[in-house]
Design a protein around this motif. Structure first.
Motif, PDB file in Angstrom:
ATOM      1  N   VAL A 133     -13.474  13.560   9.337  1.00 45.01           N
ATOM      2  CA  VAL A 133     -13.743  14.863  10.242  1.00 45.01           C
ATOM      3  C   VAL A 133     -14.748  15.794   9.983  1.00 45.01           C
ATOM      4  O   VAL A 133     -15.866  16.266  10.722  1.00 45.01           O
ATOM      5  N   CYS A 134     -14.740  16.110   8.608  1.00 46.99           N
ATOM      6  CA  CYS A 134     -15.546  17.229   8.141  1.00 46.99           C
ATOM      7  C   CYS A 134     -16.769  16.346   7.184  1.00 46.99           C
ATOM      8  O   CYS A 134     -16.259  16.335   5.983  1.00 46.99           O
TER       9      CYS A 134
ATOM     10  N   SER B 198      -9.394  12.874   8.579  1.00 47.87           N
ATOM     11  CA  SER B 198      -8.445  13.376   9.768  1.00 47.87           C
ATOM     12  C   SER B 198      -7.059  13.280   8.923  1.00 47.87           C
ATOM     13  O   SER B 198      -5.961  14.206   9.391  1.00 47.87           O
TER      14      SER B 198
ATOM     15  N   ALA C 231     -12.088  21.900   5.837  1.00 44.77           N
ATOM     16  CA  ALA C 231     -12.622  21.289   7.062  1.00 44.77           C
ATOM     17  C   ALA C 231     -12.989  22.457   7.966  1.00 44.77           C
ATOM     18  O   ALA C 231     -12.033  23.133   8.172  1.00 44.77           O
ATOM     19  N   GLY C 232     -14.126  22.369   8.702  1.00 46.77           N
ATOM     20  CA  GLY C 232     -14.446  23.631   9.227  1.00 46.77           C
ATOM     21  C   GLY C 232     -14.949  24.742   8.615  1.00 46.77           C
ATOM     22  O   GLY C 232     -15.369  25.972   9.368  1.00 46.77           O
TER      23      GLY C 232
ATOM     24  N   ARG D 105     -19.202  22.352  12.894  1.00 48.14           N
ATOM     25  CA  ARG D 105     -19.355  21.496  13.933  1.00 48.14           C
ATOM     26  C   ARG D 105     -17.860  20.549  14.106  1.00 48.14           C
ATOM     27  O   ARG D 105     -17.789  20.050  15.071  1.00 48.14           O
ATOM     28  N   CYS D 106     -17.127  20.559  13.048  1.00 48.54           N
ATOM     29  CA  CYS D 106     -15.841  19.631  13.217  1.00 48.54           C
ATOM     30  C   CYS D 106     -14.795  20.599  13.629  1.00 48.54           C
ATOM     31  O   CYS D 106     -13.782  20.186  13.769  1.00 48.54           O
ATOM     32  N   ARG D 107     -15.093  21.806  13.993  1.00 47.80           N
ATOM     33  CA  ARG D 107     -13.702  22.587  14.325  1.00 47.80           C
ATOM     34  C   ARG D 107     -13.213  22.166  15.559  1.00 47.80           C
ATOM     35  O   ARG D 107     -11.927  22.221  15.621  1.00 47.80           O
TER      36      ARG D 107
ATOM     37  N   THR E 126     -12.638  19.155  16.725  1.00 48.78           N
ATOM     38  CA  THR E 126     -11.812  18.068  16.112  1.00 48.78           C
ATOM     39  C   THR E 126     -10.569  18.468  15.201  1.00 48.78           C
ATOM     40  O   THR E 126      -9.454  18.053  15.581  1.00 48.78           O
ATOM     41  N   VAL E 127     -10.947  19.448  14.570  1.00 48.21           N
ATOM     42  CA  VAL E 127      -9.705  19.893  13.851  1.00 48.21           C
ATOM     43  C   VAL E 127      -8.823  20.677  14.892  1.00 48.21           C
ATOM     44  O   VAL E 127      -7.532  20.472  14.625  1.00 48.21           O
TER      45      VAL E 127
END
Length: 61
Positions: A3-4, A11, A34-35, A40-42, A44-45
């Motif tokens: 994810v990140c 994930s 993560a994030g 950029r992955c926020r 998805t998180v």
């Protein structure tokens, strides 16, 4: 699935953090990273967070 990419967070790790009680993206970032960097992955998180919320699980029944 990663994810990140900045911090190499999957994930599965994010889902584990949510299961342990994290309720915001900031909490998730603080716990596993993560994030926390580029952000950029926020989205998805947030999606993982929403899909793991008790309200959504209850509405499936």
């Amino acid at each position: 699935m990663f994810v990140c990419l900045c911090n190499g967070v999957t994930s599965h790790t994010v889902a584990d953090v949510v299961a342990a009680g994290a309720t915001t993206t900031n909490e998730i970032a603080r716990v596993c990273g993560a994030g926390a960097d580029c952000g950029r992955c926020r989205r998805t998180v947030q999606a993982i967070l929403r899909s793991s919320s008790p309200d959504r699980k209850t509405s499936r029944r």
